[in-house]
Design a protein around this motif. Structure first.
Motif, PDB file in Angstrom:
ATOM      1  N   THR A 221       0.841  -1.198   0.000  1.00  0.00           N
ATOM      2  CA  THR A 221       0.000   0.000   0.000  1.00  0.00           C
ATOM      3  C   THR A 221       0.877   1.249   0.000  1.00  0.00           C
ATOM      4  OG1 THR A 221      -0.142  -0.186   2.405  1.00  0.00           O
ATOM      5  CG2 THR A 221      -2.009  -1.035   1.141  1.00  0.00           C
ATOM      6  N   GLY A 222       0.397   2.268  -0.671  1.00  0.00           N
ATOM      7  CA  GLY A 222       1.131   3.523  -0.754  1.00  0.00           C
ATOM      8  C   GLY A 222       0.439   4.403  -1.777  1.00  0.00           C
ATOM      9  N   PRO A 223       1.032   5.560  -2.118  1.00  0.00           N
ATOM     10  CA  PRO A 223       0.383   6.467  -3.083  1.00  0.00           C
ATOM     11  C   PRO A 223       0.216   5.774  -4.441  1.00  0.00           C
ATOM     12  CG  PRO A 223       2.278   7.526  -2.008  1.00  0.00           C
ATOM     13  CD  PRO A 223       2.305   6.094  -1.618  1.00  0.00           C
ATOM     14  N   GLY A 224      -1.025   5.663  -4.907  1.00  0.00           N
ATOM     15  CA  GLY A 224      -1.285   5.051  -6.216  1.00  0.00           C
ATOM     16  C   GLY A 224      -1.149   3.549  -6.217  1.00  0.00           C
ATOM     17  N   THR A 225      -0.984   2.947  -5.057  1.00  0.00           N
ATOM     18  CA  THR A 225      -0.742   1.500  -4.989  1.00  0.00           C
ATOM     19  C   THR A 225      -1.579   0.850  -3.899  1.00  0.00           C
ATOM     20  OG1 THR A 225       1.490   1.570  -5.908  1.00  0.00           O
ATOM     21  CG2 THR A 225       1.005  -0.251  -4.411  1.00  0.00           C
ATOM     22  N   VAL A 268      -3.073 -12.143  -8.302  1.00  0.00           N
ATOM     23  CA  VAL A 268      -2.636 -10.766  -8.063  1.00  0.00           C
ATOM     24  C   VAL A 268      -3.847  -9.876  -8.333  1.00  0.00           C
ATOM     25  CG1 VAL A 268      -0.958  -8.979  -8.673  1.00  0.00           C
ATOM     26  CG2 VAL A 268      -0.319 -11.396  -8.823  1.00  0.00           C
ATOM     27  N   GLU A 269      -4.169  -8.993  -7.359  1.00  0.00           N
ATOM     28  CA  GLU A 269      -5.373  -8.155  -7.469  1.00  0.00           C
ATOM     29  C   GLU A 269      -5.038  -6.723  -7.060  1.00  0.00           C
ATOM     30  OE1 GLU A 269      -8.215  -9.409  -8.598  1.00  0.00           O
ATOM     31  OE2 GLU A 269      -7.763 -11.565  -8.410  1.00  0.00           O
ATOM     32  N   GLY A 270      -5.647  -5.765  -7.774  1.00  0.00           N
ATOM     33  CA  GLY A 270      -5.505  -4.376  -7.361  1.00  0.00           C
ATOM     34  C   GLY A 270      -4.664  -3.567  -8.331  1.00  0.00           C
ATOM     35  N   HIS A 271      -4.243  -2.380  -7.855  1.00  0.00           N
ATOM     36  CA  HIS A 271      -3.496  -1.506  -8.750  1.00  0.00           C
ATOM     37  C   HIS A 271      -2.163  -1.110  -8.127  1.00  0.00           C
ATOM     38  CE1 HIS A 271      -5.995   1.078  -6.172  1.00  0.00           C
ATOM     39  NE2 HIS A 271      -4.983   1.910  -6.238  1.00  0.00           N
ATOM     40  N   VAL A 272      -1.226  -0.769  -9.011  1.00  0.00           N
ATOM     41  CA  VAL A 272       0.122  -0.421  -8.562  1.00  0.00           C
ATOM     42  C   VAL A 272       0.707   0.626  -9.503  1.00  0.00           C
ATOM     43  CG1 VAL A 272       1.165  -2.364  -9.841  1.00  0.00           C
ATOM     44  CG2 VAL A 272       2.384  -1.372  -7.892  1.00  0.00           C
ATOM     45  N   SER A 273       1.521   1.512  -8.936  1.00  0.00           N
ATOM     46  CA  SER A 273       2.183   2.568  -9.717  1.00  0.00           C
ATOM     47  C   SER A 273       3.693   2.375  -9.633  1.00  0.00           C
ATOM     48  CB  SER A 273       1.824   3.946  -9.148  1.00  0.00           C
ATOM     49  OG  SER A 273       0.433   4.146  -9.197  1.00  0.00           O
ATOM     50  N   ASP A 394       9.953   5.233  -0.096  1.00  0.00           N
ATOM     51  CA  ASP A 394       9.851   5.431   1.355  1.00  0.00           C
ATOM     52  C   ASP A 394       8.412   5.723   1.780  1.00  0.00           C
ATOM     53  OD1 ASP A 394       9.659   7.883   0.187  1.00  0.00           O
ATOM     54  OD2 ASP A 394      11.235   8.837   1.377  1.00  0.00           O
ATOM     55  N   ARG A 395       7.472   5.548   0.837  1.00  0.00           N
ATOM     56  CA  ARG A 395       6.067   5.765   1.199  1.00  0.00           C
ATOM     57  C   ARG A 395       5.255   4.478   1.048  1.00  0.00           C
ATOM     58  NH1 ARG A 395       4.792  10.752  -2.527  1.00  0.00           N
ATOM     59  NH2 ARG A 395       2.883  11.031  -1.290  1.00  0.00           N
ATOM     60  N   ILE A 396       5.947   3.360   0.919  1.00  0.00           N
ATOM     61  CA  ILE A 396       5.256   2.083   0.709  1.00  0.00           C
ATOM     62  C   ILE A 396       5.320   1.232   1.986  1.00  0.00           C
ATOM     63  CG2 ILE A 396       5.371  -0.121  -0.556  1.00  0.00           C
ATOM     64  CD1 ILE A 396       4.337   1.945  -2.382  1.00  0.00           C
ATOM     65  N   ASP A 397       4.164   0.683   2.377  1.00  0.00           N
ATOM     66  CA  ASP A 397       4.104  -0.295   3.466  1.00  0.00           C
ATOM     67  C   ASP A 397       3.786  -1.664   2.868  1.00  0.00           C
ATOM     68  OD1 ASP A 397       4.484   1.739   5.289  1.00  0.00           O
ATOM     69  OD2 ASP A 397       2.325   1.954   5.737  1.00  0.00           O
TER      70      ASP A 397
END
Ligand SMILES: [Zn+2]
Ligand SMILES: [Zn+2]
Ligand SMILES: [Zn+2]
Ligand SMILES: [Zn+2]
Lengths: 417, 417
Positions: A221-225, A268-273, A394-397
């Motif tokens: 999880t993170g911005p756009g992801t 694999v499900e969802g969106h990623v940037s 540095d914004r991804i968990d």
């Protein structure tokens, strides 16, 4: 007619010699009487010569090197008839596959200009890449199945250095890139061989922990992801040195900072940037945004190179599914350097990443004994391509999801939790 | 670490471009969509690039080039384990054979340092050459059987130029050698393509006369030479442009001044002395004197390189027998230049010569349809090697011997009679 400008002669000769030694002794662990097949850009000649010397000193049987030349590649795009772009040297790749089957090791020197083909017709580039991937498959399989010890290492090709440091004069750009390569490849220390032993032990610790946890999925999880990456049944994490089926323990990538495994091609499900630009065979693809359903990319956008990205995704069915997921802390030395290398070997080691396409059979428990059918049944993807792209920052968990649905923090803000 | 000195950048670019054009249009007659396999010393890169450009402009499908590097070759002799010298890249040569079987043309750029290996252990040199010849056989057969259009052309490699002009500074030596190559290759004229058409017509006239005479033998006499060379049954003389089995009319050697045919492997008698030094894979062999009995060399001496010569003769049974006899007038432009090139492509075209080893099947009437067994039955020799050496000079007379024993003057004092 003048190749002087393409051949840099001022790169630190001591560190370059250490890089060659590390390629042979750490990257390949080349065995006595083992043959070596090497590929390199012409500009990497100084490194080719040093690697050849170290290879023979280590007891190599025969070293055979193939050079690529940016100028003749461009001559093809400038002058060749249309039919040329569906051709590839299959006879050469089949020969390489034979050499590997007979026990040869494989070394690739990276360092091509990442933007070499950016001015060319994307349709021709895609056709040429597809023809080449198809022809290369017999040789690539020996590598992706880890039948033999292999290694990729880099040389500061001036045309690459100018892309990385566009604001510097060429000579300075080459020196800056050379120092970055030496640092990332751990040859800027007194004893590179033992530095690599320590680094390999650290990566082993991380992959052992992940193997113990046996997550069924990772949640990014993170911005756009917001991406749930199911892991393949019986997946195994790897990192650093690893043992090929021929029994040789080698470091396939230099540098390497990642621990990685096989995702489940259908889960694999969802969106990623993407978080860094991807340089794919001469074209830059930037700000990728994709959406997965049932493991398959059903929507793909990019601010740059979107046409090439979509051509890549159309290579074959497996090109729209994942073959690798890899974890790299944001504080890794390559990331800390702040340099965008426009080269996957470096940029993937600055960031968590995923790869479209072919999986590595070694990333399964007892992978060496699994058939292609078993690998597919356990969720391993297959494709002509394997293209890594960067999704960490540095914004991804990242959470690990266990079979019972419970969550374990894996990374927070890009660092190991 | 510095290859600048090995890459010459001052060779006349206009003539070099013409040389590349002649290689593609005269040497190969490269066909539309035909692939090309090229080999070259690394120093010949400027010519490789121009040939690649002309090849694609002529409609080439795919050009694949393999470079040799003198420094890595020497690294092998300096550092490789003993077992290395019985190895060769058979998988690569089998791949090339496949490429030729699939229709690719073949271009070799000559220009290696003729003395490169002169300081190395002759036993290792001989073993490495034998391993390489054995591995190369599948590819060489496609060429010696003339299945495909092929060409050899030269580049003024500095390490070669220094051997030819030891008294000159390197830059001047390269320029002198470049001009000699351009002149011998007929690219120092306004229209090289039509110059080659005229030259090919002249050579055709000579070979047609010889074919009409149907000599059963040639008798060479001169200082240190009294040699009766029986000609193979159904031999055919060739010279200049010639048509390969794939239907393409090409000029395999540039330069070329010779008309040549197949001797009878069992019918050579007497003794012969070489008239120029022979440069064989890095070793100079000088003042050769051999004696034939029943087509076989039963005695061989040389003032220099005798050990290498005798190793060569021991390659296989066919290495002691002749596969070619060729006539070149002493006044040929290459001979008139007075330069000793230490390179067979040039020196054989300055002088009548014979070749040890493999014959050319095209030098038989309807050779394309003859089996290996038929060729052998007619006197055609077979061997892993084909090594030309020079026996002509302005003191050599040659008679043609007819079936009835009558004699026809062919050459007097080295000139057509
Ligand atoms: Zn990776
Ligand atoms: Zn990857
Ligand atoms: Zn000849
Ligand atoms: Zn010959």
């Amino acid at each position: 007619m003048n190749i002087h400008s393409e051949i840099n002669t001022t790169v630190d000769p001591i560190k370059l010699d250490k890089l060659a030694e590390v390629a042979v002794k750490v990257g390949l662990q080349l065995q006595r009487d083992q043959d070596l097949v090497m590929t390199a850009p012409l500009a990497a000649l100084p490194l080719v010569r040093l690697i050849t010397k170290h290879a023979y000193m280590a007891g190599a049987g025969l070293v055979t090197t193939f050079y690529s030349d940016e100028e003749t590649t461009l001559a093809r795009y400038a002058h060749a008839p249309d039919a040329s772009f569906d051709k590839a040297s299959g006879w050469l790749y089949e020969g390489m596959a034979t050499a590997y089957a007979n026990g040869a090791a494989r070394l690739a020197i990276a360092g091509d200009n990442p933007l070499l083909l950016s001015g060319q017709d994307p349709a021709k580039v895609a056709r040429a890449n597809k023809a080449n991937s198809t022809a290369y498959k017999p040789a690539l399989e020996k590598i992706s199945n880890f039948d033999i010890n292999w290694n990729i290492i880099s040389y500061p090709n001036p045309s690459w250095a100018k892309v990385v440091f566009p604001e510097l004069p060429e000579d300075e750009a080459v020196l800056r890139l050379a120092e970055a390569i030496f640092a990332a490849s751990r040859v800027d220390v007194a004893d590179p061989i033992s530095a690599w032993a320590g680094h390999n032990a650290n990566l082993k610790k991380r992959s052992s922990w992940l193997n113990g946890e046996r997550f069924s999925a990772l949640h990014f999880t993170g911005p756009g992801t917001d991406l749930m990456v199911g892991l393949a049944d019986g997946h195994e994490w790897h990192g650093g040195a690893s043992t090929a089926k021929n029994g040789v323990t080698c470091n396939p990538n230099i540098p390497t900072e990642e621990v990685f495994t096989t995702p489940h091609a259908l889960k694999v499900e969802g969106h990623v940037s993407s978080t860094k630009p991807l340089s794919h065979q001469g074209t830059l693809i930037d700000e990728i945004q994709v959406r997965f359903e049932g493991g398959r990319i059903v929507e793909a956008k990019a601010s740059k190179g979107e046409a090439v990205l979509n051509k890549v995704l159309d290579t074959d069915e497996g090109a729209r599914r994942l073959g690798e997921v890899a974890l790299v802390p944001h504080s890794s030395p390559i990331s800390a350097s702040g340099i965008l290398f426009y080269n996957t070997l470096f940029d993937e080691n600055a960031s968590c990443h995923i790869a479209l396409g072919q999986c590595y059979s070694k990333c399964f428990l007892e992978g060496a004994s699994l058939s292609q059918e078993q690998i597919a049944a356990q969720g391993g993807n297959s494709s002509l391509i394997h293209i890594d792209w960067m999704i960490g920052s540095d914004r991804i968990d990242i959470d690990g999801i266990k079979a019972d649905g419970s969550r374990v923090p894996v990374m927070r803000k890009g660092e190991w939790a």
